[in-house]
Motif scaffolding. Sequence first.
Motif, short mmCIF file in Angstrom:
data_model
loop_
_atom_site.label_atom_id
_atom_site.label_comp_id
_atom_site.label_asym_id
_atom_site.label_seq_id
_atom_site.Cartn_x
_atom_site.Cartn_y
_atom_site.Cartn_z
N MET A 8 0.86 -1.19 0.00
CA MET A 8 0.00 0.00 0.00
C MET A 8 0.90 1.24 0.00
O MET A 8 1.59 1.52 0.97
CB MET A 8 -0.91 0.01 1.23
CG MET A 8 -1.81 1.24 1.33
SD MET A 8 -3.03 1.36 -0.02
CE MET A 8 -4.10 -0.05 0.39
N ALA A 13 -2.93 5.06 0.61
CA ALA A 13 -3.40 4.89 1.99
C ALA A 13 -4.34 6.00 2.42
O ALA A 13 -5.10 5.83 3.40
CB ALA A 13 -2.20 4.82 2.93
N GLU A 31 -6.35 -1.30 6.36
CA GLU A 31 -5.38 -1.13 5.26
C GLU A 31 -4.50 -2.36 5.07
O GLU A 31 -4.27 -2.81 3.93
CB GLU A 31 -4.54 0.10 5.55
CG GLU A 31 -3.47 0.41 4.54
CD GLU A 31 -2.60 1.56 5.01
OE1 GLU A 31 -1.38 1.51 4.75
OE2 GLU A 31 -3.12 2.50 5.65
#
Length: 203
Positions: A8, A13, A31
């Motif tokens: 990520m 993010a 996440e």
Amino acid sequence: MSSPFICMDPFGARQFDPANKAASCPIRFDEEKFTAEINRIYEERKAAGQTQVLADGYAPFCKHIFVPNFVGADVGYLPITDENEHLLRSGYEARTEKELAVLSRWFPRDKVEIPQAKFLDVILYSREQIRVENAATGTENSQSNPWGIISVKPQLEDFETPMAPITMMRNALPKKEGGSGVSLDPDKYKESVAFWAKYAIIK
């Protein structure tokens, strides 16, 4: 143990940050769990012999992986109709403090009914491109995974929808100004205008 193929990126993010009220497509999901699931799907499809696990994007450094909407996200845009056109808002915005602000229009999230998306278009940039853009903007990033998630688009289609005209223009800017340095494709731009004349994002 080798590092995951996909990570990520800090730019991507932002969509997972509940404090980011400006996100056009907020993802209310952990996440790390999201990134792990994308890697699992990638490895599963690769092991199954799928010929093109990553779909080509607008440039060689950009790829897409389309997955079912496992996060319950709503779609990121709506068609413009006679009934909702009066709800449209516009303003100048920058996605980060290092980008130049551009004119955008959108439907306020609290003013429209939003259907749930069927798919997620997970957009990836190559490590080399991320490093080049970070160097140009003075952004620190210690990640080394081959590909980074830079955006997630919840949508009804399992294929790439046209990039917004203003995003294409922004990408054509020099890297130090937040762009990718990729020249505009006139035919793709006309295709984008034809699509986004009828739709607007939600935020």
